[in-house]
Scaffold this motif. Structure first.
Motif, PDB file in Angstrom:
ATOM      1  N   GLY A 235       0.810  -1.211   0.000  1.00 37.12           N
ATOM      2  CA  GLY A 235       0.000   0.000   0.000  1.00 37.12           C
ATOM      3  C   GLY A 235       0.840   1.256   0.000  1.00 37.12           C
ATOM      4  O   GLY A 235       0.600   2.196  -0.765  1.00 37.12           O
ATOM      5  N   LEU A 236       1.878   1.290   0.824  1.00 40.84           N
ATOM      6  CA  LEU A 236       2.764   2.450   0.861  1.00 40.84           C
ATOM      7  C   LEU A 236       3.551   2.575  -0.436  1.00 40.84           C
ATOM      8  O   LEU A 236       3.817   3.673  -0.907  1.00 40.84           O
ATOM      9  CB  LEU A 236       3.713   2.340   2.057  1.00 40.84           C
ATOM     10  CG  LEU A 236       3.077   2.584   3.423  1.00 40.84           C
ATOM     11  CD1 LEU A 236       4.060   2.230   4.528  1.00 40.84           C
ATOM     12  CD2 LEU A 236       2.636   4.028   3.562  1.00 40.84           C
ATOM     13  N   ILE A 239       1.306   4.228  -3.324  1.00 39.10           N
ATOM     14  CA  ILE A 239       1.098   5.671  -3.198  1.00 39.10           C
ATOM     15  C   ILE A 239       2.404   6.427  -3.430  1.00 39.10           C
ATOM     16  O   ILE A 239       2.418   7.510  -4.018  1.00 39.10           O
ATOM     17  CB  ILE A 239       0.485   6.026  -1.825  1.00 39.10           C
ATOM     18  CG1 ILE A 239       0.106   7.511  -1.765  1.00 39.10           C
ATOM     19  CG2 ILE A 239       1.432   5.706  -0.691  1.00 39.10           C
ATOM     20  CD1 ILE A 239      -0.970   7.911  -2.718  1.00 39.10           C
ATOM     21  N   PHE A 300      -3.907   7.279   5.694  1.00 37.58           N
ATOM     22  CA  PHE A 300      -4.596   6.956   4.444  1.00 37.58           C
ATOM     23  C   PHE A 300      -6.041   7.443   4.491  1.00 37.58           C
ATOM     24  O   PHE A 300      -6.562   8.029   3.533  1.00 37.58           O
ATOM     25  CB  PHE A 300      -4.565   5.444   4.191  1.00 37.58           C
ATOM     26  CG  PHE A 300      -3.408   4.985   3.353  1.00 37.58           C
ATOM     27  CD1 PHE A 300      -3.260   5.423   2.051  1.00 37.58           C
ATOM     28  CD2 PHE A 300      -2.473   4.100   3.869  1.00 37.58           C
ATOM     29  CE1 PHE A 300      -2.202   4.987   1.268  1.00 37.58           C
ATOM     30  CE2 PHE A 300      -1.408   3.660   3.100  1.00 37.58           C
ATOM     31  CZ  PHE A 300      -1.264   4.105   1.802  1.00 37.58           C
ATOM     32  N   PHE A 323       3.817  10.042   3.860  1.00 28.82           N
ATOM     33  CA  PHE A 323       3.816   8.665   3.376  1.00 28.82           C
ATOM     34  C   PHE A 323       5.226   8.130   3.137  1.00 28.82           C
ATOM     35  O   PHE A 323       5.499   6.955   3.407  1.00 28.82           O
ATOM     36  CB  PHE A 323       2.969   8.548   2.111  1.00 28.82           C
ATOM     37  CG  PHE A 323       1.499   8.568   2.385  1.00 28.82           C
ATOM     38  CD1 PHE A 323       0.909   7.590   3.171  1.00 28.82           C
ATOM     39  CD2 PHE A 323       0.692   9.578   1.892  1.00 28.82           C
ATOM     40  CE1 PHE A 323      -0.447   7.604   3.444  1.00 28.82           C
ATOM     41  CE2 PHE A 323      -0.674   9.599   2.149  1.00 28.82           C
ATOM     42  CZ  PHE A 323      -1.246   8.610   2.931  1.00 28.82           C
TER      43      PHE A 323
END
Length: 359
Positions: A235-236, A239, A300, A323
């Motif tokens: 997920g990181l 992004i 998020f 992030f």
């Protein structure tokens, strides 16, 4: 003898940090500054997203990691040779960027970056093998922190350079990046090469001897790491790849995006890495990752709820800093866990397998 051993361990930490600093300088250019330059030149997000392909050597390095294990045979001296050779080859590879114009010759610059990343990823595999072969469990945890710190320092160097070199010719910028890479790599030469191997004994046997890749992947600790990669770090990672484009779309210039991405996030990332390292040493790597995962989930959610109303350069920069800093906080605990399960004569291959899946 104890003082000599401590000195050798300290030099091992310094050499690991130096390699990651040298690695981070050119990688930070490709990750932070180049996408912003391309966006500023009018290229589409779809075209810029192709830059992700240059990271394939890091994702695929498990394929040639066994060759490094066969060459090194658990010998610290041979792992050091791999490291030093890759650091030396990285400098002319960086200089090759000066042969192309980044905004107009995307295919050429991607090719050069891919070759560079083959070299750097091979050196990273050598460093993983050296670390597992020469350091015990506690020292490996500290080494993972030093590696993360080194990587953030390299990003800081590139970020400052991006801001200060805004008016310089492209060829001059490339020479400065290559010079910084070479200087940062010098402490690799101080890595102790005569340390006894912990991965393979003198007669060629050792922990994990004979274990296949399938056996390794069936290890519950290894499966847990793969789940962490899939559910948390992916997920990181997704992004992070879009953040330079987001900044330019929200009114940030390419040089500012490079500065805030490489310098700002790495300064905060250094703090995050130290916090992650503190959690790693105090509560253990798994609990540290759990805490950071909860923090990431909160940010998020906040970004999803506010990005339309707070659309501005400041908002894009803030998201980038948050992030990317969270990404750095994950590195040391995950690296410590992967090094902890990579013992044996195939130590470099095992560490590379986990890192490849993670990327």
């Amino acid at each position: 003898m104890q003082d000599e051993a401590r000195s050798g361990t300290s030099r091992a930490f310094l050499g690991a940090a130096a390699f990651y600093t040298a690695t981070a300088i050119p990688m930070s250019y490709v990750f932070y500054l180049l996408p912003a330059q391309l966006r500023e030149a009018g290229h589409s997000a779809t075209t810029i997203s192709l830059l992700a392909l240059v990271y394939l050597p890091y994702a695929l390095r498990a394929l040639w990691a066994p060759a490094i294990d066969r060459y090194a045979r658990g010998d610290a001296r041979r792992f050091k040779i791999v490291l030093a050779a890759c650091a030396a080859m990285a400098v002319p590879a960086v200089l090759a960027f000066g042969l192309v114009e980044p905004a107009g010759q995307i295919a050429s610059i991607m090719t050069i970056a891919a070759v560079l990343f083959v070299i750097l990823s091979t050196g990273t595999t050598g460093l993983d093998g050296y670390t597992v072969a020469t350091l015990g469990g506690g020292d490996r945890r500290h080494a993972s922190i030093w590696q993360t710190v080194g990587f953030t320092v390299g990003g800081v160097v590139l970020g400052l350079g991006a801001m200060l070199a805004g008016g310089l010719a492209w060829s001059t910028v490339v020479v400065l990046i290559a010079l910084a890479t070479a200087v940062a790599a010098l402490p690799i030469l101080a890595l102790p090469a005569a340390r006894p191997s912990r991965a393979v004994s003198i007669d060629g046997t050792g922990p994990g001897e004979g274990g296949s890749t399938g056996t390794f992947l069936r290890n519950p600790a290894v499966r847990r790491l793969l789940c962490i990669s899939l559910l948390s770090k992916m997920g990181l990672g997704m992004i992070a790849g879009y953040l330079p484009i987001l900044q330019v779309d929200y009114g940030v210039s390419a040089s500012q995006a490079g500065f805030f991405g490489a310098f700002g996030s790495n300064v905060l990332g250094l703090g995050s890495a130290l916090v992650g390292g503190w959690f790693l040493l105090r509560i253990g790597a798994l609990r540290a990752i759990g805490v950071m995962g909860l923090v990431a989930a909160v940010f998020f959610a906040l970004a999803a709820l506010t990005h339309e109303t707070l659309r501005s350069p400041a908002f894009a920069i803030t998201l980038t800093l948050i992030f990317l800093s969270l990404g750095y906080a994950f590195i040391a605990p995950f690296k410590a866990l992967s090094l902890a399960v990579s013992d044996g004569p195939r130590c470099a291959s095992r560490a590379a397998t986990l890192a490849s899946v993670d990327l």
